[in-house]
Each structure stands twice: as structure tokens, then as C-alpha cells.
Write a protein that holds these residues in place. Structure first.
Motif, PDB file in Angstrom:
ATOM      1  N   HIS A  21      23.704 -67.411 -47.231  1.00 54.32           N
ATOM      2  CA  HIS A  21      22.386 -67.931 -47.618  1.00 54.32           C
ATOM      3  C   HIS A  21      22.477 -68.865 -48.826  1.00 54.32           C
ATOM      4  O   HIS A  21      21.488 -69.490 -49.201  1.00 54.32           O
ATOM      5  CB  HIS A  21      21.418 -66.783 -47.942  1.00 54.32           C
ATOM      6  N   THR A  25      20.178 -77.746 -50.456  1.00 51.92           N
ATOM      7  CA  THR A  25      18.812 -77.972 -49.972  1.00 51.92           C
ATOM      8  C   THR A  25      18.844 -78.657 -48.594  1.00 51.92           C
ATOM      9  O   THR A  25      19.820 -79.304 -48.238  1.00 51.92           O
ATOM     10  CB  THR A  25      18.020 -78.857 -50.956  1.00 51.92           C
ATOM     11  N   ASP A  30      16.995 -72.146 -44.951  1.00 48.66           N
ATOM     12  CA  ASP A  30      16.025 -71.978 -46.044  1.00 48.66           C
ATOM     13  C   ASP A  30      14.766 -72.806 -45.796  1.00 48.66           C
ATOM     14  O   ASP A  30      14.128 -73.270 -46.736  1.00 48.66           O
ATOM     15  CB  ASP A  30      16.679 -72.357 -47.385  1.00 48.66           C
ATOM     16  N   SER A  46      10.695 -71.328 -49.457  1.00 52.04           N
ATOM     17  CA  SER A  46      12.147 -71.237 -49.628  1.00 52.04           C
ATOM     18  C   SER A  46      12.548 -69.819 -50.012  1.00 52.04           C
ATOM     19  O   SER A  46      11.992 -69.230 -50.941  1.00 52.04           O
ATOM     20  CB  SER A  46      12.567 -72.213 -50.736  1.00 52.04           C
ATOM     21  N   ARG A  47      13.545 -69.272 -49.309  1.00 56.13           N
ATOM     22  CA  ARG A  47      14.032 -67.938 -49.662  1.00 56.13           C
ATOM     23  C   ARG A  47      14.842 -67.983 -50.962  1.00 56.13           C
ATOM     24  O   ARG A  47      14.911 -67.012 -51.695  1.00 56.13           O
ATOM     25  CB  ARG A  47      14.865 -67.356 -48.518  1.00 56.13           C
ATOM     26  N   GLN A  48      15.467 -69.129 -51.220  1.00 55.79           N
ATOM     27  CA  GLN A  48      16.209 -69.234 -52.486  1.00 55.79           C
ATOM     28  C   GLN A  48      15.245 -69.138 -53.674  1.00 55.79           C
ATOM     29  O   GLN A  48      15.634 -68.711 -54.758  1.00 55.79           O
ATOM     30  CB  GLN A  48      16.992 -70.546 -52.538  1.00 55.79           C
ATOM     31  N   ASN A  53      19.867 -66.055 -52.748  1.00 57.13           N
ATOM     32  CA  ASN A  53      21.278 -66.401 -52.970  1.00 57.13           C
ATOM     33  C   ASN A  53      21.774 -65.976 -54.357  1.00 57.13           C
ATOM     34  O   ASN A  53      22.762 -66.504 -54.849  1.00 57.13           O
ATOM     35  CB  ASN A  53      21.477 -67.909 -52.786  1.00 57.13           C
TER      36      ASN A  53
END
Ligand SMILES: C[C@H](O)[C@H](O)CC(=O)C(=O)O
Ligand SMILES: [Mg+2]
Length: 391
Positions: A21, A25, A30, A46-48, A53
């Protein structure tokens, strides 16, 4: 004489690697994917943004008295490196390379007061996989031979990524997409989820497997409605729709879903005890991640339990660590390949660029290489960092 393990070292790596993960970008992985955090609009895109991560990759390297080295990679990064170096190493250094069961038991029992799942099990898994790699390299045999040998000549893959249509053209048997919208995005989100599935069904035809990975983002009501509507579009399974702790929700959802759609889960579950609870809910397929559930030593127990329930085991991702397991198990008929190209448009090694010799499916199939251990080496061009050096 059986060699003993002389040293354990834990390293971290940033960017890609086993923490798949941890991508740049613009990567499909993501791109506005539904998560448990999607109830907060600021963390939806966005999961970040909420820290997916944050851990990074863990690399465990073992050295034996005959000079052989073994290693494994998983997620867990610096905090897992701390646990490996300062706690788990005492059970490994000085032990015979064959003593994997005893080492596992000591790692698990000694961490019960702060472990049981999550990060600690990632660390235990990393050590366990490195032990199998070392043993295979000492004996000069692939890990699948250590496990008792193969039950099939080649593996069959489905692909996980944003482009099942491309996966079909590359020879995979199915395509699993991330679900983009959760309950907080209402009816509009539900319509968008179904619209994408419909477009992919049109693009891939009736016989291609299509699945939705819901990454713990739904509730029983939403998942029930999604499953009924998606059944009309031939959805094969709905994956990890609920938070892993909600065993009762899984049982209720299985009762409410149409029988034509499978309920799958387990990539964030760990140990035989966690999977016992999950299996008792009636899920149709379990998906342990060998780098997170306790390693191969534990996955063998989980898989025996699943066999007794008549439930197939289709491990989550994990590249070579899964392949050497799946090829030895009658109850694991196919396996997952995670498409790590940013647009999911081509096959690239899952842990790229960390490993050398990492095999990938061709036309959706793979013969597991017979090189010793897991058959891979660390890429010397990827810098490793050892945060907790011991003297
Ligand atoms: C695509 C999913 O959200 C996740 O990143 C990977 C996963 O759960 C799976 O491969 O399964
Ligand atoms: Mg999944």
C-alpha cells in the motif's frame, strides 16, 4: 550436524516492497477506496491520508552456523523490527534451524500479554517465513517440498486491481475490484458501485469471475443490499465487507445474502483461534495472509481447520509466500495476484523492486520455481535500514 541460527536481524525499507500500500500518488490502490474511515469525508479519497502506509516493510534476515542465510519480507516496519530484535530474537538465536514449531510456540506464548494479532503477528510471521526460507536453503529444497510436496503442477490466478477487463485479456480467471463507495456515500455511491460492476460485466462477458473487495467498509444492511443487487450482475463474491471483529455480523450477513454470491474474509484475521471464530460464522472462503496470520507454521493449522469445515483457503496476496503453500494444498484451488502496476494494466512482481527472482503468472498461470527456500533473494540495490542494532 544440524546448523544452528547464529543471528537475527530486522530491517526496514521504504516505498513499495512488502508494504504494497506504500505506493506513489496516482496508483489505483489509493483511488477513493471504501474503508472503515470513509465515514469521515476528509479521509475518503485516499487511504494513505489516514495512515495505511505508516508501517512500511519489515525484512527479517537469519544466519546459520554453516553460513547459510534465509530471509522473509512482510509489513510491520520499524515497530515490528523492534519486536523482532528486542523480544523474538532470544527464541531464535542458538536454536537448530529445524526447530520451527518450538520457536513459533515460544514467540506466540511470550507475546500473549501484548500480542495475539496485528503487528505482533506480523513480526512473528516474518520470523517464521524466514525460518522456512533458511531451512529450505540449508536442505537445498523448495519450501513446498519441506511442506510435503505439491498437489498440482501449476497455480491458477485471479487478479486484484482496478481493471478486470485487462486482467481477462492477460489470461486471469477473474478480477477483483476495490469497492469505491461505502454506506456514508448513500444511494449515489451504491449506484456508482453497481454501475462500475455492470460496465466490467459488459466488458468481460458472462463467464469471467468478478468480485468486490470491500476492505471492512460496510455494515450488514448495506452489504446485504449490495449483494442482492450485484447478484443480478453475476458477482462471484463479496470480500471482507465487515470489520473483522464482527463475527456475529458475518453470520447474519451470510444468512441474508443470496446463495449465489460467496462471502469471503480473513486477510486481517490471525491464528487458528481467530480463524476458528471466522469459520464458525459460515463464510464461504477464508483468505489468511501468510505474512500476517502467523506465518506458514500457523497457516498449516488454519488450513487443517478450514478443511474440517469444508471451507476453501485462498490466501491473500503475499506472492511466493502464498505460492509455496497453495501448491501443496488440495483445498486451495486458485490464488490471488495483486496487480501492482499503477494503472493495473500489466503484470509486475508484487513486491517489486525488493526481491530478485520473484515469479509472476503468465497467461494467469504459474509453475512454482524449484529453487531452494522461497526461491527469491533480496535485491542489493534496495537500501535496507536496521533501526535496532544489537551488539
Ligand atoms: C484492493 C484492496 O482494497 C486491498 O488493497 C487489497 C486486498 O484487500 C486484497 O488484495 O484482497
Ligand atoms: Mg481483500
Amino acid at each position: 550436524m544440524t546448523p544452528t541460527i547464529t543471528s537475527v536481524r530486522a530491517y526496514t525499507v521504504s516505498g513499495g516492497g512488502a508494504d504494497y500500500h506504500d505506493q506513489g500518488t496516482g496508483h489505483w490502490i489509493d483511488d477513493h477506496i471504501a474503508t472503515p474511515m470513509s465515514i469521515y469525508p476528509e479521509y475518503r479519497k485516499s487511504r494513505q491520508s489516514f495512515g495505511l502506509n505508516v508501517l512500511g516493510t519489515l525484512v527479517v534476515v537469519l544466519e546459520a552456523s554453516d553460513g547459510t542465510t534465509g530471509f522473509a519480507v512482510t509489513t510491520g516496519g520499524e515497530p515490528a523490527a523492534f519486536i523482532v530484535e528486542n523480544h523474538l530474537s532470544r527464541f531464535v538465536e542458538g536454536a537448530a534451524v529445524t526447530n520451527i514449531e518450538r520457536i513459533w510456540d515460544q514467540m506466540y506464548r511470550s507475546t500473549l500479554f501484548y500480542g495475539r494479532r496485528g503487528l505482533v503477528l506480523n513480526a512473528i510471521s516474518g520470523v517464521d517465513l524466514a525460518l522456512y526460507d533458511l531451512l529450505g536453503k540449508v536442505r537445498g529444497e523448495p519450501v513446498y517440498a519441506t511442506l510435503g510436496g505439491t498437489v498440482r503442477d501449476e497455480l491458477t490466478f485471479y487478479a486484484t486491481g482496478a481493471r478486470p477487463d485487462v486482467a481477462k485479456s492477460l489470461g486471469f480467471v477473474g478480477g477483483k475490484m476495490p469497492l469505491h463507495h461505502g454506506p456514508a456515500e448513500g444511494q449515489q455511491g451504491m449506484a456508482a458501485n453497481l454501475d462500475l460492476l455492470g460496465r466490467m460485466r459488459d466488458a468481460t462477458g458472462d463467464d469471467f469471475w468478478l468480485m468486490y473487495d470491500c476492505w471492512m467498509s460496510l455494515d450488514v444492511d448495506y452489504a446485504t443490499r449490495l449483494a442482492h443487487a450485484a447478484a443480478e450482475l453475476g458477482l462471484k463474491w463479496i470480500e471482507e465487507p465487515l470489520p473483522p471483529d464482527d463475527y456475529w455480523g458475518h453470520a447474519e450477513l451470510r444468512r441474508r445474502m443470496p446463495s449465489t454470491v460467496l462471502l469471503t474474509s480473513g486477510e486481517h484475521e490471525a491464528t487458528r483461534w481467530g480463524f476458528r471464530q471466522l469459520l464458525e460464522t459460515g463464510v464461504d472462503i477464508i483468505q489468511p495472509d501468510v505474512g500476517w496470520c502467523g506465518g506458514l507454521t500457523e497457516l498449516l493449522k488454519i488450513s487443517a481447520l478450514a478443511d474440517a469445515h469444508g471451507t476453501p483457503v485462498v490466501p491473500h496476496g503475499s506472492s511466493v509466500y502464498s505460492y509455496h503453500f497453495v501448491v501443496t494444498r488440495p483445498g486451495s484451488q486458485f490464488t490471488e495476484f495483486l496487480m501492482m502496476a499503477p494503472d493495473a494494466g500489466e503484470v509486475v512482481p508484487m513486491f517489486s523492486p525488493l526481491l530478485l527472482g520473484e515469479p509472476v503468472p503468465e497467461s494467469g498461470r504459474l509453475t512454482v520455481p524449484d529453487r531452494p527456500g522461497f526461491g527469491v533473494e533480496l535485491n542489493p540495490d534496495v537500501p535496507l535500514h536496521r533501526p535496532y542494532t544489537r551488539t
